[in-house]
Design an enzyme around this catalytic site. Structure first.
Site, PDB file in Angstrom:
ATOM      1  N   THR A 125       0.822  -1.206   0.000  1.00 29.99           N
ATOM      2  CA  THR A 125       0.000   0.000   0.000  1.00 29.99           C
ATOM      3  C   THR A 125       0.863   1.267   0.000  1.00 29.99           C
ATOM      4  O   THR A 125       0.704   2.143  -0.850  1.00 29.99           O
ATOM      5  CB  THR A 125      -0.906   0.003   1.253  1.00 29.99           C
ATOM      6  OG1 THR A 125      -1.588  -1.247   1.303  1.00 29.99           O
ATOM      7  CG2 THR A 125      -1.916   1.125   1.219  1.00 29.99           C
TER       8      THR A 125
ATOM      9  N   GLU B  65       9.690   9.838   9.238  1.00 28.59           N
ATOM     10  CA  GLU B  65       8.524  10.701   9.465  1.00 28.59           C
ATOM     11  C   GLU B  65       7.212   9.922   9.385  1.00 28.59           C
ATOM     12  O   GLU B  65       6.294  10.127  10.179  1.00 28.59           O
ATOM     13  CB  GLU B  65       8.522  11.832   8.412  1.00 28.59           C
ATOM     14  CG  GLU B  65       7.392  12.805   8.542  1.00 28.59           C
ATOM     15  CD  GLU B  65       7.396  13.543   9.875  1.00 28.59           C
ATOM     16  OE1 GLU B  65       8.297  14.352  10.090  1.00 28.59           O
ATOM     17  OE2 GLU B  65       6.504  13.279  10.710  1.00 28.59           O
TER      18      GLU B  65
ATOM     19  N   ILE C  33       0.927  13.117   9.296  1.00 36.99           N
ATOM     20  CA  ILE C  33       1.126  14.286  10.172  1.00 36.99           C
ATOM     21  C   ILE C  33       2.621  14.516  10.381  1.00 36.99           C
ATOM     22  O   ILE C  33       3.326  13.596  10.793  1.00 36.99           O
ATOM     23  CB  ILE C  33       0.463  14.067  11.560  1.00 36.99           C
ATOM     24  CG1 ILE C  33      -1.023  13.766  11.395  1.00 36.99           C
ATOM     25  CG2 ILE C  33       0.667  15.276  12.458  1.00 36.99           C
ATOM     26  CD1 ILE C  33      -1.703  13.371  12.696  1.00 36.99           C
TER      27      ILE C  33
ATOM     28  N   ASP D 121       0.687  -1.075  18.201  1.00 42.15           N
ATOM     29  CA  ASP D 121       1.080  -0.065  17.204  1.00 42.15           C
ATOM     30  C   ASP D 121       1.227   1.308  17.879  1.00 42.15           C
ATOM     31  O   ASP D 121       2.221   2.008  17.680  1.00 42.15           O
ATOM     32  CB  ASP D 121      -0.003  -0.041  16.108  1.00 42.15           C
ATOM     33  CG  ASP D 121       0.291   0.968  15.017  1.00 42.15           C
ATOM     34  OD1 ASP D 121       1.142   0.684  14.168  1.00 42.15           O
ATOM     35  OD2 ASP D 121      -0.333   2.047  15.039  1.00 42.15           O
TER      36      ASP D 121
ATOM     37  N   LYS E 136       4.699   3.664  18.402  1.00 44.74           N
ATOM     38  CA  LYS E 136       4.736   5.075  17.979  1.00 44.74           C
ATOM     39  C   LYS E 136       5.053   5.974  19.172  1.00 44.74           C
ATOM     40  O   LYS E 136       5.811   6.939  19.047  1.00 44.74           O
ATOM     41  CB  LYS E 136       3.405   5.460  17.339  1.00 44.74           C
ATOM     42  CG  LYS E 136       3.183   4.779  15.982  1.00 44.74           C
ATOM     43  CD  LYS E 136       1.759   4.962  15.521  1.00 44.74           C
ATOM     44  CE  LYS E 136       1.524   4.356  14.145  1.00 44.74           C
ATOM     45  NZ  LYS E 136       0.105   4.286  13.795  1.00 44.74           N
TER      46      LYS E 136
END
Ligand code: HSE
Length: 427
Positions: free
Chosen positions: A28, A141, A148, A213, A217
């Site tokens: 993706t 990033e 974002i 997840d 992060k």
């Protein structure tokens, strides 16, 4: 005059340097990167004076009939050994073999941009170290907050700050699921299925719904904030699988919603962090962050509070963040940009002394039980829903240690375990 300008344009065109690039993992995000490099080609040239041209796509599969059909390779060595390739994108996901592939590219003196939070959280310190030694960049990033720009904001715009808190909705899939449960009374399963169909969820939805997840992060953001390595395994993590539609009914009565938050507080070099569903009200700016969107509140000692908001998942927003890293690499081709993440270790404190309010559901409906809850839990608010043989109590603020003591006392007074049906931290 016109002829003169024509000559000038020709000269500019001649000067456009072509930088060969490669994408590892044509899923993706990888295919999104290829699409953006093509669609925004002129934009990228205008900003960098260089063309970022995709030369190779590394994947186990072939993609006959696709725009990258003639670029597909199956051997990493083709990329590593091609001196023309200066920037490599890693969008394979998972730690292995992504780690080995990224390491080999960095060791070969290539910049690497990744969207892979599992890789950054597990191996970021080492890969950044290799990048420093080789005077290239390891950029990530897209690993946190999707589209974002939070990582760059932290190492550039907030570099004059001592960061004190980062609290965010960092997972689009769970935010989408919770939003559907909140607004439409949907079941967890049907909302998850929709999120997967829309391409938000990880291949294994456990990573999203169990909070892993978000945890990775948060570890990345906390490392950026403290400048030290944060082991994601040190962060207490709860997901959303135990949150039910009934909890949302009470939340509505209390004028609140339930969001999966990742939060780090940094005080005098000490870090307290957690990932958990939290009942929050409209006074919290994250209350209005819905659907697949992410929001990240950052508090600095000079800045006060600032919030970043945007698309936290999805093909093109995430790929756009990868391309922004590629552009930065193209602008700093021969130097390493310091991100401030060193190999010093940051410990994470236990949550015992962290203060929350607590939403507690009790599986009894008699006045006696309500009185017992009020006396054991201290000042708070009890809520009933018509027709339900249970009630809920929202406590005042107290530490986790204090709450657990009061909860055990209430359980024994009510006649044993099983009478407390649910506990959710609250504000
Ligand atoms: N599964 C992740 C999410 C993808 O839903 O946020 C972006 O990291």
């Amino acid at each position: 005059m016109i002829r003169g300008r024509g000559r000038q344009m020709e000269t500019t065109e001649r000067k456009t340097e072509v930088i060969a690039t490669a994408v590892m993992g044509y899923g993706t995000i990888g295919s999104g990167v290829a699409e953006i490099l093509e669609k925004n080609r002129e934009e990228i040239i205008r900003k960098t004076g260089r063309e970022l041209r995709l030369k190779y796509v590394l994947d186990l599969r072939d993609f006959p009939g696709s725009p990258v059909e003639d670029k597909v390779v199956h051997d990493l060595a083709v990329i590593v050994n091609d001196p023309d390739v200066r920037i490599v994108v890693e969008t394979m996901g998972g730690v292995h073999p992504a780690y080995e592939f990224v390491r080999d590219c960095l060791l070969a003196g290539k910049h690497v941009a990744t969207s892979n939070k599992a890789l950054v959280a597990a191996c970021g310190t080492e890969l950044l170290q290799i990048a420093r030694e080789k005077q290239v960049n390891f950029m990530f990033e897209a690993s946190t907050g999707g589209g974002i720009p939070v990582i760059r904001t932290m190492y550039r715009c907030l570099s004059g700050e001592k960061l004190q808190e980062i609290t965010g909705i960092l997972n689009g899939t769970t935010n989408y699921i919770l939003t559907k449960m909140d607004r439409f009374g949907e079941t967890f399963e049907s909302a998850l299925k929709e999120a997967q169909d829309l391409g938000y969820a990880e291949r294994n939805p456990e990573a999203d719904v169990e909070g892993h997840d978000t945890c990775r992060k948060l570890a990345i953001l906390t490392a950026m904030a403290t400048g030290k390595e944060v082991d994601y395994q040190d962060i207490p993590t709860e997901g959303i699988t135990a949150v039910t539609d009934v909890d949302f009914k009470y939340a509505e009565k209390l004028g609140k919603s339930i969001k999966l938050l990742g939060s780090s507080r940094i005080e005098d070099g000490r870090v307290t962090a957690f990932v958990a569903p939290v009942m929050i009200g409209p006074e919290n700016p994250l209350y209005s962050v819905s659907d697949v969107y992410n929001g990240i509140v950052i508090k600095g000692n000079m800045l006060g509070v600032s919030m970043l908001y945007g698309s936290g998942a999805g093909k093109l927003p995430t790929a756009s963040a990868v391309v922004a890293d590629m552009i930065e690499a193209a602008q700093f081709m021969d130097e390493n940009i310091p991100l401030g993440w060193t190999d010093e270790k940051q410990s994470v404190e236990a949550l015992d002394q962290a203060v929350f309010r607590y939403f507690v559901r009790i599986g009894e409906s008699g006045e006696n039980a309500v009185r017992q809850a009020e006396s054991q839990m201290g000042p708070g608010e009890s809520v009933k829903i018509d027709g339900m043989a249970e009630f809920a109590f929202l406590t005042g603020p107290m530490t986790e240690t204090e709450f657990n003591r009061r909860k055990a006392a209430l359980e024994s007074q009510l006649g044993g375990k099983g009478t407390i049906l649910q506990v959710i931290r609250a504000e």
